[in-house]
Design a protein around this motif. Structure first.
Motif, PDB file in Angstrom:
ATOM      1  N   SER A  52       0.843  -1.206   0.000  1.00 20.17           N
ATOM      2  CA  SER A  52       0.000   0.000   0.000  1.00 20.17           C
ATOM      3  C   SER A  52       0.870   1.243   0.000  1.00 20.17           C
ATOM      4  O   SER A  52       1.929   1.271   0.637  1.00 20.17           O
ATOM      5  N   THR A  75      -1.236   0.280 -10.505  1.00 22.22           N
ATOM      6  CA  THR A  75      -2.033   0.360  -9.282  1.00 22.22           C
ATOM      7  C   THR A  75      -3.396  -0.291  -9.480  1.00 22.22           C
ATOM      8  O   THR A  75      -3.907  -0.362 -10.599  1.00 22.22           O
ATOM      9  N   GLU A  76      -3.950  -0.770  -8.391  1.00 26.37           N
ATOM     10  CA  GLU A  76      -5.179  -1.569  -8.488  1.00 26.37           C
ATOM     11  C   GLU A  76      -6.437  -0.725  -8.616  1.00 26.37           C
ATOM     12  O   GLU A  76      -6.593   0.302  -7.954  1.00 26.37           O
ATOM     13  N   GLY A  98      -7.108  -7.004  -9.188  1.00 24.50           N
ATOM     14  CA  GLY A  98      -6.673  -7.907  -8.138  1.00 24.50           C
ATOM     15  C   GLY A  98      -7.331  -9.273  -8.248  1.00 24.50           C
ATOM     16  O   GLY A  98      -8.339  -9.453  -8.951  1.00 24.50           O
ATOM     17  N   LYS A 116      -7.326  -0.519  -1.617  1.00 26.24           N
ATOM     18  CA  LYS A 116      -6.872  -1.850  -1.210  1.00 26.24           C
ATOM     19  C   LYS A 116      -8.019  -2.823  -0.952  1.00 26.24           C
ATOM     20  O   LYS A 116      -8.959  -2.505  -0.223  1.00 26.24           O
ATOM     21  N   GLY A 138      -0.676   0.077  -3.902  1.00 22.33           N
ATOM     22  CA  GLY A 138      -2.129   0.187  -3.892  1.00 22.33           C
ATOM     23  C   GLY A 138      -2.616   1.435  -3.175  1.00 22.33           C
ATOM     24  O   GLY A 138      -2.128   1.786  -2.100  1.00 22.33           O
TER      25      GLY A 138
END
Ligand code: PEP
Ligand code: MN
Length: 339
Positions: A103, A163-164, A184, A131, A128
């Motif tokens: 993160s 990044t997610e 993810g 998250k 992330g």
């Protein structure tokens, strides 16, 4: 169904054919397989026959793909897909190393990690801001503030950002900052998300679901491609098995098998795959030799204080050693090709 075009087909003729395909309510995906031009046709509405396509005069052949996953299969495109982002390539011989914290915790930490990644040959910063945590009481990420910090870190060190995205509602905001969207494991079969990402213009790193079969995994990738985005990177990050000595079980068979079945690039995330810091290096290197085109790893200045996934996160020292070994492993892998 897909079309193999005649070598002589001109740009204007292809455009005309694609227009016709779209007018019948189908999607048209143009690709280059080596030197062969092909058009994948998405959808199964009536009004599009082999004969009507052949009338265009530039159609060499119209073929069906027997597999459930079509446009991600080697049957449709035999040549490896190489994704090029800002001059860097995924799926070629370039070193693909995506590293960073689980993160984004604050501005200083992400900038410091970016420096370490860059200094050691990494070109991609992962982290992330949104998250997917098992507990609603755990740190959920900094949201847009985190994206800003990460973009700044990437710009300072000329890194690409991964990044997610967890929710279709966040695509627009994340797209402003990121270079690659990460889907993810928990969202691998979030079909609404996959469809929307199919309509974006940025590459998608698709993580294998916790209990997804190889077929499920490829079908999820197919969604993104079928909705228009050809730039999908698969990521093996371990699956749930009866074994509880490690967090997940990395499916090394799956990596080798995926290389046979699909032209898409594959990377290994041994941090989530093992859940254990000491296993990250050997499993990463093993998977690269088994066929992975690169690796994703979690790294933090002080993993024991990380706000998420500390147990599987490398220290800077461990990361530096991994980078050296990864470069050597890739050289060794290349040298095997001439045997
Ligand atoms: C992550 O990359 O931080 C993550 C949550 O990964 P996964 O979806 O593989 O669990
Ligand atoms: Mn993590």
């Amino acid at each position: 169904m897909y079309i193999v075009l005649k070598e002589s087909a001109t740009y204007e003729e292809i455009l005309k054919l694609k227009k016709f395909i779209k007018e019948t309510g189908h999607g048209a995906l143009e690709i280059l397989d080596g030197s062969i031009k092909k058009i994948g046709i998405m959808g199964r509405k009536s009004g599009l026959t082999k004969e009507s396509l052949k009338e265009f005069g530039i159609v060499e052949n119209v073929l069906q793909i027997a597999k459930p996953f079509k446009f991600v299969s080697r049957e449709f495109k035999n040549e490896d897909t190489v994704i090029e982002i800002k001059g860097r390539k995924i799926g070629s011989t370039d070193l693909v190393l995506m590293a960073g914290p689980c993160s984004i915790e604050n501005r200083e930490m992400i900038i410091e990690i970016a420096r370490i990644v860059k200094e050691n040959g990494g070109e991609y910063l992962r982290g992330g801001a949104f998250k997917p945590r098992t507990s609603p009481y755990d740190f959920q990420g900094l949201g847009e503030e985190g994206l800003k910090y990460m973009r700044e870190a990437c710009d300072i060190y000329d890194l690409l950002m991964v990044t997610e995205v967890m929710d279709t509602r966040d695509i627009e905001i994340i797209e402003k900052y990121t270079d690659i969207f990460q889907v993810g494991a928990r969202n691998m079969q979030n079909f609404s998300l996959l469809k929307e990402l199919g309509k974006t213009k940025k590459p998608v790193l698709l993580k294998r679901g916790l209990s997804a079969t190889i077929r499920d995994f490829l079908m999820a990738a197919e969604y993104i491609v079928a909705f228009g985005n050809k730039e999908v990177i698969l990521c093996e990050r371990g699956i749930r098995t009866f074994e509880i000595a490690t967090r997940n079980t990395v499916d090394i068979n799956g990596i080798a098998l995926l290389k046979e079945k699909t032209h898409l690039p594959i990377i290994i995330d041994a941090s989530h795959g093992t859940g254990k810091r000491s296993l990250v290096e050997p499993v990463t290197l093993g998977c690269v030799l088994a066929g992975a085109d690169g690796a994703m790893v979690e790294v933090h200045k002080n993993p024991s204080c990380a706000l998420s996934d500390g147990d599987q996160t490398l220290t800077f020292e461990e990361f530096i050693i991994l980078c050296k070994k990864l470069k050597k492993t890739l050289e060794f892998k290349e040298s095997l090709k001439c045997l």
